[in-house]
Design an enzyme around this catalytic site. Structure first.
Site, PDB file in Angstrom:
ATOM      1  N   THR A 116      -7.930  -9.618   4.205  1.00 31.97           N
ATOM      2  CA  THR A 116      -8.393 -10.405   3.152  1.00 31.97           C
ATOM      3  C   THR A 116      -9.826 -10.091   2.947  1.00 31.97           C
ATOM      4  O   THR A 116     -10.623 -10.611   4.026  1.00 31.97           O
ATOM      5  CB  THR A 116      -7.941 -11.911   3.190  1.00 31.97           C
ATOM      6  OG1 THR A 116      -6.602 -11.728   2.933  1.00 31.97           O
ATOM      7  CG2 THR A 116      -8.537 -12.588   1.731  1.00 31.97           C
TER       8      THR A 116
ATOM      9  N   ALA B 294      -7.953 -12.723  12.813  1.00 31.95           N
ATOM     10  CA  ALA B 294      -7.499 -13.901  13.553  1.00 31.95           C
ATOM     11  C   ALA B 294      -7.000 -13.295  15.033  1.00 31.95           C
ATOM     12  O   ALA B 294      -6.585 -12.050  15.021  1.00 31.95           O
ATOM     13  CB  ALA B 294      -6.727 -14.783  12.920  1.00 31.95           C
TER      14      ALA B 294
ATOM     15  N   HIS C 168       1.237  -4.230   7.690  1.00 29.17           N
ATOM     16  CA  HIS C 168       1.666  -5.197   8.966  1.00 29.17           C
ATOM     17  C   HIS C 168       2.063  -4.334  10.182  1.00 29.17           C
ATOM     18  O   HIS C 168       3.116  -3.692  10.143  1.00 29.17           O
ATOM     19  CB  HIS C 168       3.072  -5.954   8.510  1.00 29.17           C
ATOM     20  CG  HIS C 168       2.825  -6.984   7.206  1.00 29.17           C
ATOM     21  ND1 HIS C 168       3.757  -7.446   6.745  1.00 29.17           N
ATOM     22  CD2 HIS C 168       1.830  -7.395   6.565  1.00 29.17           C
ATOM     23  CE1 HIS C 168       3.296  -8.115   5.388  1.00 29.17           C
ATOM     24  NE2 HIS C 168       2.166  -7.978   5.580  1.00 29.17           N
TER      25      HIS C 168
ATOM     26  N   THR D  98       4.591  12.124   7.974  1.00 25.99           N
ATOM     27  CA  THR D  98       5.983  12.265   8.128  1.00 25.99           C
ATOM     28  C   THR D  98       6.055  12.687   9.501  1.00 25.99           C
ATOM     29  O   THR D  98       5.624  13.468  10.106  1.00 25.99           O
ATOM     30  CB  THR D  98       6.680  13.462   7.256  1.00 25.99           C
ATOM     31  OG1 THR D  98       6.196  13.137   5.791  1.00 25.99           O
ATOM     32  CG2 THR D  98       7.917  13.749   7.494  1.00 25.99           C
TER      33      THR D  98
ATOM     34  N   PHE E  31       0.848  -1.264  -0.120  1.00 28.57           N
ATOM     35  CA  PHE E  31      -0.160   0.052   0.152  1.00 28.57           C
ATOM     36  C   PHE E  31       0.832   1.114   0.252  1.00 28.57           C
ATOM     37  O   PHE E  31       2.176   1.148   0.019  1.00 28.57           O
ATOM     38  CB  PHE E  31      -0.847   0.039   1.359  1.00 28.57           C
ATOM     39  CG  PHE E  31      -1.772  -1.165   1.349  1.00 28.57           C
ATOM     40  CD1 PHE E  31      -3.005  -1.520   0.810  1.00 28.57           C
ATOM     41  CD2 PHE E  31      -0.985  -2.331   2.176  1.00 28.57           C
ATOM     42  CE1 PHE E  31      -3.709  -2.492   0.792  1.00 28.57           C
ATOM     43  CE2 PHE E  31      -1.966  -3.427   2.401  1.00 28.57           C
ATOM     44  CZ  PHE E  31      -3.160  -3.651   1.718  1.00 28.57           C
TER      45      PHE E  31
ATOM     46  N   SER F 102      -6.899  -7.853  -1.133  1.00 29.32           N
ATOM     47  CA  SER F 102      -6.241  -7.188   0.281  1.00 29.32           C
ATOM     48  C   SER F 102      -6.732  -5.770  -0.005  1.00 29.32           C
ATOM     49  O   SER F 102      -6.520  -5.062  -0.784  1.00 29.32           O
ATOM     50  CB  SER F 102      -4.648  -7.316  -0.013  1.00 29.32           C
ATOM     51  OG  SER F 102      -4.135  -8.474   0.088  1.00 29.32           O
TER      52      SER F 102
ATOM     53  N   CYS G 134      -3.605  -4.884   6.869  1.00 32.53           N
ATOM     54  CA  CYS G 134      -3.856  -5.562   5.679  1.00 32.53           C
ATOM     55  C   CYS G 134      -5.035  -6.811   6.046  1.00 32.53           C
ATOM     56  O   CYS G 134      -4.676  -7.520   6.827  1.00 32.53           O
ATOM     57  CB  CYS G 134      -2.537  -5.997   5.032  1.00 32.53           C
ATOM     58  SG  CYS G 134      -2.999  -6.878   3.659  1.00 32.53           S
TER      59      CYS G 134
END
Length: 200
Positions: A49, A67, A105, A150, A2, A40, A47
């Site tokens: 699915t 999960a 992540h 930033t 991304f 995704s 992220c």
């Protein structure tokens, strides 16, 4: 992959417990016909699915499943119906890289400890887990709730950013305040550089 450039602000329609964790339905402006099952989407910077998508009384929607590991490391487990969430679809070859490379992540959860509103910007200060702080550098990039930002200043386990009006209106940030917790992803290059330094 991304970029941290938010393309829609979704709304949590429902949250359901499932054996593996949680199933969440998110209302969106994305056309369901353009979303593949298995695609995704970064939801609040995490992220996920796509497991289902469609169109209903409230408009377009898609579903994701989270999960235990995701629920432990992120704010996803605290989402409630009605909450707004930053959304970004994954990059395609040839897309403009307008922010920085974001993987979706999440490394940890940051807490907003100060907010100051100015005529042309909003100042935020965050406190981060100590094991994440070493990856955050002045003028470096971070993704907060999926938004590429930033870093302005760094001091110990805190850092600051300034958000311009466009970012406030195009994301969930206008409604953020002291005490809110947000998903943090550090810059990927900083993560790899630190790992290589361990073997010098």
């Amino acid at each position: 992959m991304f970029t941290g450039i938010i393309t829609d602000v979704g709304r949590i329609a429902s949250v359901t417990e499932i054996p593996a964790g949680l199933r969440t339905r998110i209302d969106t402006l994305y056309e369901p016909e353009g979303i593949d099952i298995g695609a995704s989407i970064a939801c609040g910077g995490v992220c996920h699915t796509v497991t289902a998508r469609g169109r209903g009384d409230t408009g377009n929607w898609f579903e994701i499943e989270s999960a235990a590991e995701t629920l432990r490391l992120t704010t996803v487990g605290a989402w409630q119906p009605g909450d707004r969430v930053n959304l970004e679809r994954s990059l395609k070859i040839g897309d403009e890289l307008g922010g920085h490379i974001v993987q979706g992540h999440v490394d940890g959860v940051a807490e907003i400890i100060a907010r100051q509103d100015h005529p042309d910007s909003v100042f935020f200060r965050f406190r981060v887990p100590r094991d994440c702080a070493r990856f955050i550098a002045k003028k470096g990039g971070v993704a907060l709730d999926g938004t590429s930002l930033t870093v302005n200043e760094v001091e110990g386990d805190t850092f600051t950013v300034f958000l311009i009006p466009h970012t406030l209106t195009a994301t969930t940030w206008a409604g953020r305040g002291v005490g809110d917790r947000v998903n943090l992803e550090v810059d990927m290059m900083a993560r790899y550089a630190a790992r290589l330094a361990e073997y010098r």
